[in-house]
Write a protein that holds these residues in place. Structure first.
Motif, PDB file in Angstrom:
ATOM      1  N   ARG A  65      -4.948   6.529  -9.362  1.00 38.69           N
ATOM      2  CA  ARG A  65      -4.037   5.822  -8.459  1.00 38.69           C
ATOM      3  C   ARG A  65      -2.999   6.738  -7.814  1.00 38.69           C
ATOM      4  O   ARG A  65      -2.299   6.326  -6.901  1.00 38.69           O
ATOM      5  CB  ARG A  65      -3.369   4.649  -9.173  1.00 38.69           C
ATOM      6  CG  ARG A  65      -2.295   4.982 -10.171  1.00 38.69           C
ATOM      7  CD  ARG A  65      -1.784   3.692 -10.802  1.00 38.69           C
ATOM      8  NE  ARG A  65      -0.696   3.938 -11.736  1.00 38.69           N
ATOM      9  CZ  ARG A  65      -0.145   2.982 -12.489  1.00 38.69           C
ATOM     10  NH1 ARG A  65      -0.620   1.741 -12.422  1.00 38.69           N
ATOM     11  NH2 ARG A  65       0.841   3.254 -13.299  1.00 38.69           N
TER      12      ARG A  65
ATOM     13  N   TYR B 212       4.101   3.176  -7.507  1.00 38.07           N
ATOM     14  CA  TYR B 212       3.940   2.949  -8.940  1.00 38.07           C
ATOM     15  C   TYR B 212       4.964   3.797  -9.670  1.00 38.07           C
ATOM     16  O   TYR B 212       5.288   4.904  -9.236  1.00 38.07           O
ATOM     17  CB  TYR B 212       2.531   3.337  -9.423  1.00 38.07           C
ATOM     18  CG  TYR B 212       1.425   2.528  -8.808  1.00 38.07           C
ATOM     19  CD1 TYR B 212       1.051   1.299  -9.348  1.00 38.07           C
ATOM     20  CD2 TYR B 212       0.749   2.992  -7.681  1.00 38.07           C
ATOM     21  CE1 TYR B 212       0.028   0.555  -8.776  1.00 38.07           C
ATOM     22  CE2 TYR B 212      -0.275   2.248  -7.111  1.00 38.07           C
ATOM     23  CZ  TYR B 212      -0.634   1.040  -7.671  1.00 38.07           C
ATOM     24  OH  TYR B 212      -1.650   0.304  -7.102  1.00 38.07           O
TER      25      TYR B 212
ATOM     26  N   GLY C  19       0.779   2.927  -2.060  1.00 43.24           N
ATOM     27  CA  GLY C  19       1.565   1.993  -2.856  1.00 43.24           C
ATOM     28  C   GLY C  19       2.479   2.709  -3.827  1.00 43.24           C
ATOM     29  O   GLY C  19       2.288   3.900  -4.134  1.00 43.24           O
TER      30      GLY C  19
ATOM     31  N   LYS D 202       3.841   7.740 -10.759  1.00 46.05           N
ATOM     32  CA  LYS D 202       2.518   7.486 -10.187  1.00 46.05           C
ATOM     33  C   LYS D 202       1.445   8.443 -10.680  1.00 46.05           C
ATOM     34  O   LYS D 202       0.289   8.045 -10.858  1.00 46.05           O
ATOM     35  CB  LYS D 202       2.615   7.564  -8.658  1.00 46.05           C
ATOM     36  CG  LYS D 202       1.380   7.090  -7.915  1.00 46.05           C
ATOM     37  CD  LYS D 202       1.634   7.042  -6.422  1.00 46.05           C
ATOM     38  CE  LYS D 202       0.443   6.513  -5.657  1.00 46.05           C
ATOM     39  NZ  LYS D 202       0.673   6.431  -4.201  1.00 46.05           N
TER      40      LYS D 202
END
Length: 453
Positions: free
Chosen positions: A255, A262, A260, A265
């Protein structure tokens, strides 16, 4: 005044009939007393014995035995049962009163909130605090209420009761708290990690204990041994994935390449940036060895990493025989489980909670990104003082890439650190340029010391 106010009282006239009635009453009482005395001394032994009136008569024996009438004995037994039941009821009411007092104290810690329409709608417009308490589930009351010490009053504790530590904010969220405390006692706990964490972030921390078992991973395998586990991705079967968007570690690692936001991340990829963190010392990036050299060799032994992501700072310190406890929240990722799988110590703890360490005990406290301007100023200052409290004299606070705006640097945070009492050993500040210099965004890194005296 009228003449009637001075009139003499009427004289009481002697009545021979009244005198005769009085003498008859005395005679009847004397006869009854004699009959009762005769009855007592003439009856044989029975099962009834007089009990000591006080501690001074408990060794005296009366030379009489008396058996009460059966009706009186039944009445005495009934009275005794009622007295016992009343004592039990009084004990329960006393316990309820103490519990009520505990709840009221917790609710009164936030008077503005208590006066707000929001809380009124939560509790109910016409409800009292006692109604609110009574509406809590039995399991909730049992978990957060005071408990009597089995051995009675403890001079060390100054109480005969034990009070479980539950955040007062839990009481503001009755429905959520009741939902969290709804489960089968002795059974499997609901998989409600995300829900529980939301309660924690609302200030309901620590959460009440529960009498249920967490769901266990299927096909669980033993962790890899140290030191290899520090840099090994654990097997997917070590995690219960239900609360998270990703259902395996490959998804967590990949990811970093998806759009996006997070939390942390790319920190599950132990072969990426994590592999090189804190190895080099340049500008805002401090190297661990250079930081440790600020103190005599071997005197940095134990510490804390606040909001330590996947635990890489603790892994670097572990390689240098230094024990670091990492606090982390599981924000759409099993951070605490991942840290533990690496053979490191994790604590599921938010930034708002008082640090669970005694004063003057830790050698070093580190935080990267987490301590920044997103924290309200007053709360941040309390946190800095709490860090000062747990550090030993000469202990180090390492603020790593503290984010703020340019106008906050010298007007807010430098004065705040000075008030907290830290001594500056290193200080570096630089513009954060990824969104453009016109944003006036800054980082600063600092190595601070708690004074020796």
């Amino acid at each position: 005044m009228g003449a009637e106010d001075y009139s003499p009282k009427k004289l009481q006239h002697h009545n021979p009939y009244n005198t005769t009635r009085y003498k008859l009453k005395i005679l009847v009482l004397v006869i009854l007393t004699n009959l009762l005395t005769f009855y007592i001394f003439s009856t044989g032994p029975s099962s009834f014995n007089f009990q000591p009136i006080s501690k001074y008569t408990q060794h005296l024996s009366l030379p009489i035995n008396w058996e009460p009438p059966s009706g009186l004995l039944r009445e005495l037994n009934a009275t005794h049962r009622e007295l016992t039941a009343s004592r039990v009821q009084i004990a329960e009411l006393t316990q309820q009163l103490k519990f009520t007092n505990l709840i009221v104290k917790a609710l009164l810690t936030d008077l503005p909130h208590l006066r707000s329409p929001a809380l009124t709608s939560q509790i109910g417009g016409n409800s009292t605090i006692l109604d609110y308490i009574n509406s809590l589930s039995h399991e909730t009351k049992l978990a957060i209420g005071p408990h009597k010490l089995p051995l009675g009053y403890s001079p060390r504790m100054g109480s005969d009761e034990l009070y479980p530590p539950v955040g007062g904010s839990c009481l503001k969220y009755k429905d959520e708290l009741s939902q969290y405390m709804t489960y089968t006692v002795g059974g499997e706990c609901p998989v409600d990690d995300v829900f529980a964490q939301r309660l924690m972030l609302k200030g309901c921390e620590p959460l009440p204990r529960r009498r249920c078992h967490p769901k266990a991973p299927k096909g669980y395998k033993n962790p890899a041994p140290l030191p290899g586990s520090l840099w090994a991705t654990p097997p997917d079967t070590s995690i219960v994935w239900d609360p998270y968007t990703c259902k395996n570690y490959k998804c967590l690692i990949d990811r970093q390449n998806t759009p996006g936001f997070y939390d942390c991340k790319d920190c599950f990829n132990l072969k990426g940036r994590e592999k090189a963190r804190w190895l080099f010392d340049r500008g805002l990036d401090y190297g661990i060895d250079q930081v440790l050299s600020a103190k005599p060799r071997g005197t940095i032994r134990i510490g804390l990493d606040i909001g330590g992501g996947a635990g890489t700072f603790a892994a670097r310190m572990k390689e240098r025989n230094i024990t670091i406890i990492t606090t982390s929240m599981n924000l759409d990722g099993p951070f605490n489980s991942f840290i533990s799988s690496r053979g490191l110590l994790s604590m599921h703890l938010s930034i708002s909670q008082r640090l669970p360490f005694f004063e003057n005990t830790l050698d070093i406290v580190h935080s990267m990104h987490v301590l920044s301007n997103w924290i309200p100023d007053v709360m941040l200052e309390f946190t800095l003082y709490d860090i000062y409290r747990v550090l030993r004299p000469g202990g180090l606070l390492w603020l790593d890439h503290f984010f703020c705006f340019g106008h906050q640097l010298n007007t807010t945070y430098v004065p705040m650190l000075n008030r907290a009492g830290f001594k500056r050993l290193r200080w570096n500040a630089g513009l954060k340029l990824d969104r453009g210099a016109d944003k006036n965004e800054w980082y600063f890194s600092a190595l601070l010391e708690k004074p020796m005296s």
